[in-house]
Design a protein around this motif. Structure first.
Motif: not given
Length: 73
Positions: A10-11, A14, A16-18, A44, A46-47
């Motif tokens: 998990d980030c 943010c 988000e699961c990566i 990440c 996402v962010c």
């Protein structure tokens, strides 16, 4: 060719699961050490913030991954 292990993190920014792929850690003679740790930075997707990835390898327990922010280092 060595197999890559897929791990989910998990980030820390943010949430988000990566999915990340880690390569087993081997010593100079090509064997796995009983305990080893390595660190690297991955952004990440996402962010775009830098995540410090810490890979812990234990011969008995396998590998585990910790993801921390740059403020936690």
């Amino acid at each position: 060719m060595r197999n890559l292990d897929e791990k989910k993190i998990d980030c820390p920014y943010c949430g988000e699961c990566i999915d990340i792929f880690i390569e087993p850690i081997f010593n100079d003679v090509g064997q796995s050490d009983s305990y080893e740790e390595t660190r690297y930075i991955e952004d990440c997707f996402v962010c775009c913030r830098p995540i410090t990835i810490i890979v812990h390898q234990d011969e008995e327990l396998g590998s585990s991954v910790t993801a921390i922010s740059e403020n936690e280092v």
